[in-house]
Design an enzyme around this catalytic site. Structure first.
Site, mmCIF file in Angstrom:
data_model
loop_
_atom_site.group_PDB
_atom_site.id
_atom_site.type_symbol
_atom_site.label_atom_id
_atom_site.label_comp_id
_atom_site.label_asym_id
_atom_site.label_seq_id
_atom_site.Cartn_x
_atom_site.Cartn_y
_atom_site.Cartn_z
ATOM 1 N N ARG A 197 -16.420 -1.587 -2.809
ATOM 2 C CA ARG A 197 -15.694 -0.445 -3.366
ATOM 3 C C ARG A 197 -16.612 0.752 -3.606
ATOM 4 O O ARG A 197 -16.443 1.525 -4.555
ATOM 5 C CB ARG A 197 -14.968 -0.831 -4.650
ATOM 6 C CG ARG A 197 -14.069 -2.058 -4.481
ATOM 7 C CD ARG A 197 -13.314 -2.410 -5.746
ATOM 8 N NE ARG A 197 -12.685 -3.719 -5.641
ATOM 9 C CZ ARG A 197 -11.501 -3.958 -5.064
ATOM 10 N NH1 ARG A 197 -10.849 -2.965 -4.510
ATOM 11 N NH2 ARG A 197 -10.994 -5.179 -5.025
ATOM 12 N N TYR B 97 0.818 -1.204 0.000
ATOM 13 C CA TYR B 97 0.000 0.000 0.000
ATOM 14 C C TYR B 97 0.859 1.264 0.000
ATOM 15 O O TYR B 97 1.543 1.566 0.977
ATOM 16 C CB TYR B 97 -0.936 0.017 1.205
ATOM 17 C CG TYR B 97 -1.898 -1.147 1.282
ATOM 18 C CD1 TYR B 97 -2.210 -1.918 0.162
ATOM 19 C CD2 TYR B 97 -2.516 -1.480 2.484
ATOM 20 C CE1 TYR B 97 -3.098 -2.974 0.239
ATOM 21 C CE2 TYR B 97 -3.403 -2.538 2.570
ATOM 22 C CZ TYR B 97 -3.691 -3.286 1.452
ATOM 23 O OH TYR B 97 -4.563 -4.346 1.543
#
Length: 335
Positions: A206, A57
């Site tokens: 999402r 990330y």
């Protein structure tokens, strides 16, 4: 504030965790470190005791953010991170070799400013390395006291069985929501038979299940722009299907995100969703789902709206799907 708790192997965590990826990549605009740190500390103040990050990330940024923002509160939360997917010399890599796993862990410990990671996942399956060899490295890290428990992410029932035979697997993380039901093919049953906890990422799909997606005019760098079900006519069809879900949530006097998370929590006490957000208001909305008593008829109605393969379009574009080991649904669309 104390939230309901659940267990993942030897780890006791809040019934909902926080997926931290959004604070470093994938869903622009990316917040400043100050704003990201504020959200992380708010999560802890609100009773979240499970924070999920990864080496991948933001090319280590997310681990560094946690290291600077919340490690002064290390005793208040369970820390999860991931290896195998990483960024090496500026290039994204998928490498399950034992030496790479150990190197990624060492770097993560430095970035996180801690001596031990509570739950360390293999982020994806490296098909070029036998899972037994990768698990051997993970077991070494447990023996060395650098990690406390082992997890797997987006892996199939067969792979989970093989890995668990080498060393106890405490948690499996995969995408799971009302509209992504792949774990129901075989992974959930395998996890329950072996006593492994389950951690759904993207529990609100999402943004599809939280009214966070209304069009496909995404900012540059948004990962949804490369996902077939989130663009063009396919997205339009999916939004039409989700409209009925939004109505159901409103009729229950809850937000769609709360109903989506509530549905997941109702699927079993071994399930710990980890929604991600950049917004403190959305974080509070998600956390509230842990204390809402949904009528069973509402939960059943939500599930009935989305049978397997309810959405149009593939979950991932072909290069990303190639890294997914989790079983496909019958007749599932591929890019």
């Amino acid at each position: 504030m104390a939230l309901p708790t659940r267990t993942l192997g030897p780890l006791k965590v809040s019934a909902i965790g926080l997926g931290c990826m959004n604070l470093s990549q994938a869903y622009p605009p990316i917040p400043s470190d100050e704003d990201g740190g504020r959200l992380l500390n708010h999560a802890l103040d609100a009773g979240v005791t499970f924070l999920d990050t990864a080496a991948l990330y933001g090319d280590g940024h997310n681990e560094r953010l946690l290291g600077s923002a919340v490690m002064h509160r290390r005793g208040e939360f369970t820390l999860a991170s991931k290896c195998v997917l990483d960024v090496v010399d500026g290039k994204r890599t998928l490498d399950g070799r034992p030496e790479r796993i150990k190197a990624t862990c060492e770097a993560a410990l430095t970035r996180l400013r801690t001596d031990v990671i509570d739950l360390y996942y293999m982020h994806r399956l490296d098909r070029n390395v036998p899972i037994e060899e990768s698990m051997g490295a993970m077991a070494d890290l447990v023996a060395e006291g650098k990690i406390r428990a082992i997890g797997l992410s987006e892996m199939s029932a067969t792979t989970i069985e093989r890995a668990h035979a080498v060393h106890t697997v405490s948690a499996v993380q995969s995408e799971y929501s009302l509209v992504v039901r792949n774990p129901e093919v075989a992974v959930l049953e395998t996890c329950r038979r072996l006593g492994i906890g389950f951690v759904p990422f993207s529990p609100v799909a999402r943004g599809l299940l939280s009214e966070g997606v209304t069009h496909d005019r995404y900012e540059q760098g948004d990962i949804r722009a490369a996902m077939p079900r989130f663009v063009g006519e396919k997205l339009a069809e999916n939004l039409d299907r989700i409209a009925a879900f939004n109505r159901l949530a409103r009729e229950a006097d809850r937000t769609p995100a709360q109903l989506a998370i509530g549905w997941l929590l109702a699927q079993g006490d071994d399930i710990v969703p980890i929604p991600g957000t950049r917004s403190i208001a959305h974080l509070d909305e998600d956390i509230a789902a842990t204390t809402i008593a949904f009528d069973s008829s509402v939960i059943a109605a939500a599930g009935a709206l989305f049978p397997p393969n309810a959405l149009t379009g593939a979950r991932y574009a072909a290069p990303m799907q190639a890294q997914i080991d989790t079983e496909l649904l019958a007749h599932e669309e591929l890019a």
